[in-house]
Design an enzyme around this catalytic site. Structure first.
Site, short mmCIF file in Angstrom:
data_model
loop_
_atom_site.label_atom_id
_atom_site.label_comp_id
_atom_site.label_asym_id
_atom_site.label_seq_id
_atom_site.Cartn_x
_atom_site.Cartn_y
_atom_site.Cartn_z
CB SER A 18 5.47 -10.18 -3.01
OG SER A 18 5.33 -9.34 -1.91
CB SER B 2 1.37 -10.58 -2.93
OG SER B 2 1.98 -11.21 -1.83
CG ASP B 3 -0.40 -4.68 -3.88
OD1 ASP B 3 -1.30 -5.29 -3.29
OD2 ASP B 3 -0.17 -3.47 -3.73
CG ASP C 47 4.29 -4.43 -6.13
OD1 ASP C 47 3.51 -3.52 -5.88
OD2 ASP C 47 4.55 -5.35 -5.33
CD GLU D 230 2.41 0.08 -5.44
OE1 GLU D 230 3.41 0.82 -5.32
OE2 GLU D 230 1.97 -0.63 -4.51
CG ASP E 188 7.30 5.22 -0.55
OD1 ASP E 188 8.11 5.56 0.33
OD2 ASP E 188 6.13 4.86 -0.31
CG ASP F 2 -2.52 4.02 6.00
OD1 ASP F 2 -3.36 4.94 6.08
OD2 ASP F 2 -1.74 3.89 5.04
CE LYS G 48 4.60 -5.01 2.49
NZ LYS G 48 3.18 -4.67 2.25
CE1 TYR H 31 2.98 -9.96 2.07
CE2 TYR H 31 4.50 -11.74 2.63
CZ TYR H 31 4.10 -10.72 1.78
OH TYR H 31 4.84 -10.47 0.64
#
Length: 254
Positions: free
Chosen positions: A27, A37-38, A40, A75, A118, A164, A191, A217
């Site tokens: 993001s 948001s993470d 990343d 992450e 992934d 999940d 997203k 979000y």
């Protein structure tokens, strides 16, 4: 010092001369950080991490990362260059830290190398974002991922994603929308942009839950997330509709 600087500093200090480059993706690069948001980060190394480095990274990230309005989840993915260039599927990831793994890492110890489908998505986002934090442009270290492997990686993750759904509804719905969008367009969109694309292609009766997920979000931290009974009852039919669209595109790819 902010979290991104702390993360990059930790990686640089622990990996030292084995580090080839670190790259921001997700993001922060593709669409801008939202409320929850993470951060990343991908790190590319010369060799697999030793046990000391795994412990040091894990302990440092447990301190840096969090889930609160003041502390974002981090992450961190580490890949050995020779494991992803030349490209093959499934790729091997050397290290993965994320907030959803916190309890497991505390109980079982630092993450170990293993197949990580992934990575097809993560590496594509790194190459598209082209945002080095240290090291050369990512195209000098990483190989492009074929579209067919993006499809394979996306579809392989669906069963685990659905597990999940009851307790991470927002992210599961948005990730399913992104998988659908990726299969249909060949692009990995943020997203919220993927949700907008999916909303434009969904029948009216299946839009409300995704509209709500997109609102959460953009605006809400996880502790502020709420779902009405009416919306909750619509989640299952919405998921079935999106999965049918994904399956149609997957079959067409064969």
């Amino acid at each position: 010092m902010d979290q991104l600087e702390q993360t990059v500093g930790l990686v640089r200090d622990v990996l030292s001369s084995e580090l080839l480059g670190t790259y921001l993706h997700g993001s922060a690069v593709l669409g801008g950080l939202k409320a929850a948001s993470d951060l990343d980060v991908l790190a590319v190394t010369r060799q697999s991490l030793d046990d000391r480095s795994r412990r040091a990274l894990t302990e440092g990230l447990l301190e840096i990362s969090g889930l609160s309005p003041a502390v974002r989840p981090v992450e961190l993915t580490v890949v050995v260059q020779s494991e992803v260039r030349p490209w093959r599927f499934p790729p091997t990831g050397d290290f993965l830290f994320g907030e959803w793994l916190r309890d497991e890492l505390r109980d079982s110890g630092p993450p170990q190398p293993g197949p990580m489908p992934d990575l097809a998505l993560a590496l594509t986002m790194v190459l598209a974002g082209d945002h080095p934090l240290t090291g050369p442009p990512p195209g000098r270290l990483l190989a492009p991922v074929p579209h067919a492997d993006l499809v394979r990686a996306s579809v392989l993750g669906i069963p685990e994603l659905l597990d999940d759904l009851p307790y991470d509804t927002r992210n599961v719905l948005l990730t399913l929308a992104r998988i659908w969008t990726t299969l249909a367009t060949g692009e990995i969109k943020p997203k919220d942009a993927a949700a907008d694309w999916a909303l434009a292609h969904l029948p009216a009766e299946h839009r409300p839950v995704l509209e709500h997920a997109g609102y959460l979000y953009r605006n809400c931290h996880y502790e502020d997330e709420t779902w009405s009974g009416e919306l909750t009852s619509q989640v299952g039919p919405h998921v079935d509709e999106v999965l049918a669209r994904i399956d149609h595109l997957r079959r067409r790819e064969r």
